[in-house]
Design an enzyme around this catalytic site. Structure first.
Site, mmCIF file in Angstrom:
data_model
loop_
_atom_site.group_PDB
_atom_site.id
_atom_site.type_symbol
_atom_site.label_atom_id
_atom_site.label_comp_id
_atom_site.label_asym_id
_atom_site.label_seq_id
_atom_site.Cartn_x
_atom_site.Cartn_y
_atom_site.Cartn_z
ATOM 1 N N ALA A 185 -5.295 -2.473 5.632
ATOM 2 C CA ALA A 185 -6.578 -1.893 6.025
ATOM 3 C C ALA A 185 -7.543 -1.881 4.850
ATOM 4 O O ALA A 185 -7.125 -1.796 3.693
ATOM 5 C CB ALA A 185 -6.388 -0.465 6.538
ATOM 6 N N TYR A 186 -8.804 -1.978 5.171
ATOM 7 C CA TYR A 186 -9.887 -1.731 4.205
ATOM 8 C C TYR A 186 -10.200 -0.255 4.321
ATOM 9 O O TYR A 186 -10.727 0.198 5.339
ATOM 10 C CB TYR A 186 -11.095 -2.588 4.566
ATOM 11 C CG TYR A 186 -12.289 -2.461 3.642
ATOM 12 C CD1 TYR A 186 -12.637 -3.505 2.792
ATOM 13 C CD2 TYR A 186 -13.083 -1.316 3.628
ATOM 14 C CE1 TYR A 186 -13.749 -3.412 1.948
ATOM 15 C CE2 TYR A 186 -14.185 -1.205 2.789
ATOM 16 C CZ TYR A 186 -14.508 -2.256 1.957
ATOM 17 O OH TYR A 186 -15.603 -2.163 1.124
ATOM 18 N N THR A 187 -9.841 0.526 3.308
ATOM 19 C CA THR A 187 -9.940 1.985 3.409
ATOM 20 C C THR A 187 -10.988 2.598 2.487
ATOM 21 O O THR A 187 -11.051 3.822 2.373
ATOM 22 C CB THR A 187 -8.582 2.639 3.119
ATOM 23 O OG1 THR A 187 -8.140 2.235 1.809
ATOM 24 C CG2 THR A 187 -7.543 2.217 4.147
ATOM 25 N N GLY A 213 0.803 -1.214 0.000
ATOM 26 C CA GLY A 213 0.000 0.000 0.000
ATOM 27 C C GLY A 213 0.837 1.266 0.000
ATOM 28 O O GLY A 213 2.071 1.241 0.033
ATOM 29 N N MET A 214 0.151 2.386 -0.014
ATOM 30 C CA MET A 214 0.818 3.690 -0.083
ATOM 31 C C MET A 214 1.759 3.896 1.099
ATOM 32 O O MET A 214 2.914 4.291 0.940
ATOM 33 C CB MET A 214 -0.236 4.802 -0.127
ATOM 34 C CG MET A 214 0.333 6.200 -0.312
ATOM 35 S SD MET A 214 -0.951 7.427 -0.668
ATOM 36 C CE MET A 214 -1.899 7.409 0.875
ATOM 37 N N LEU A 215 1.287 3.626 2.313
ATOM 38 C CA LEU A 215 2.134 3.755 3.491
ATOM 39 C C LEU A 215 3.145 2.622 3.560
ATOM 40 O O LEU A 215 4.329 2.842 3.866
ATOM 41 C CB LEU A 215 1.279 3.763 4.759
ATOM 42 C CG LEU A 215 2.045 3.716 6.083
ATOM 43 C CD1 LEU A 215 2.995 4.900 6.218
ATOM 44 C CD2 LEU A 215 1.075 3.640 7.255
ATOM 45 N N TYR A 220 -16.678 2.351 8.384
ATOM 46 C CA TYR A 220 -15.215 2.308 8.401
ATOM 47 C C TYR A 220 -14.685 2.644 9.791
ATOM 48 O O TYR A 220 -13.824 1.929 10.326
ATOM 49 C CB TYR A 220 -14.674 3.293 7.363
ATOM 50 C CG TYR A 220 -13.183 3.532 7.445
ATOM 51 C CD1 TYR A 220 -12.279 2.524 7.118
ATOM 52 C CD2 TYR A 220 -12.676 4.771 7.837
ATOM 53 C CE1 TYR A 220 -10.919 2.743 7.186
ATOM 54 C CE2 TYR A 220 -11.313 4.998 7.907
ATOM 55 C CZ TYR A 220 -10.430 3.986 7.577
ATOM 56 O OH TYR A 220 -9.084 4.201 7.650
#
Length: 282
Positions: A58-60, A10-12, A123
């Site tokens: 994570a489900y974002t 992911g991005m992070l 969320y």
């Protein structure tokens, strides 16, 4: 020190892996194809040998979660519990990334780390459940809440805004939601510094200092793209309704860093000026 990063694609996760490698750490990148966090046995297998586990998975999809909360819960709560339980079993410290959405967004002063939770979206509920699970499963945890994340890897708010502004010649952005834009590179550095400082187990807020609105952030993004920020017009949340409610006030306090001997992330605008060339080109 051996690190395992869950959600490394992911991005992070990508920026965290890069930061750890730059620091000379031994890093194992764990993405969807290498670990199933829905299965505690598989998770324990994947984490064997780690000294520190960071859960970036994570489900974002905030709006999609409103109609598919079980899918969000499976990752944000059950998955978080499995990662924390497996980390505890293999003797690794766990760092879990959470969100400002666990709060109700109705405050007018920064949320302290110990402020009562009050999520208003599916969320937010699933991320709050994940926090509870991490605390219950592993006493040696660092729970790091963040907000308004942006980075070079994948889609994010400033990239989208800069593209739309160039395509349309102008756009409306909400000016009544306040928060702290946070660069994934800065959050990755903060996680590393917390672990290196042997920060006490507990909750920390991994957001930039200072505040702005989505409109203010959009203007900064457009300006960094070489466009006139005046083409970004202010609007209200009522005029831009989304399936999931957005927190009106997402400012997180940084009081816990003093006890840990760790500096918080700097001012959001200063950090954006440094990040912008890399993010907008990513």
């Amino acid at each position: 020190m051996r690190w395992s990063v869950v959600g490394a694609g992911g991005m992070l996760g990508q920026d965290l892996v890069a930061a750890l490698q730059d620091a000379g750490a031994d890093v194992t990148s764990l993405g969807r194809g290498t670990v199933d966090i829905g299965d505690v046995a598989d998770t324990e297998r994947a984490l064997a040998g780690a000294d520190v586990v960071v859960n970036c998975a994570a489900y974002t999809a905030v709006d999609a979660a409103e109609t598919d909360e079980p899918a969000a819960f499976a990752v944000n709560a059950t998955g978080a519990a499995n990662v924390a339980r497996a980390a505890c079993r293999v003797g690794a410290r766990v760092v879990h990334v959470s969100t400002d959405y666990v709060f109700d967004g109705a405050a007018h002063t920064p949320y302290a780390e110990g402020a009562p939770l009050g999520p208003r979206s599916a969320y937010g509920r699933t991320k709050a459940a994940g926090e509870w699970a991490v605390r219950a499963e592993h006493p040696d945890h660092l729970l790091v809440r963040t907000a308004w994340l942006y980075g070079a890897h994948g889609g994010c708010f400033p990239k989208t805004i800069a593209r739309l502004a160039a395509e349309r010649g102008g756009l409306d952005v909400v000016a009544d939601q306040v928060g702290q834009p946070t660069w994934t590179v800065d959050l990755a550095s903060l996680v590393l510094r917390l672990v290196e400082a042997q920060a006490p187990s507990g909750t920390y807020h991994g957001t930039s200092s200072g505040t702005t609105t989505w409109h203010g952030f959009a203007q900064a993004a457009v300006a960094a793209a070489g466009l006139d920020p005046a083409i970004v017009r202010p609007t209200t949340s009522e005029a831009f309704v989304r399936p999931a409610p957005r927190p009106a006030y997402s400012v997180l306090g940084h009081g816990a860093f003093a006890d840990a001997g760790v500096e918080p992330i700097g001012d959001w605008l200063e950090r954006w000026h440094l990040a912008a060339p890399q993010v907008l080109a990513g």
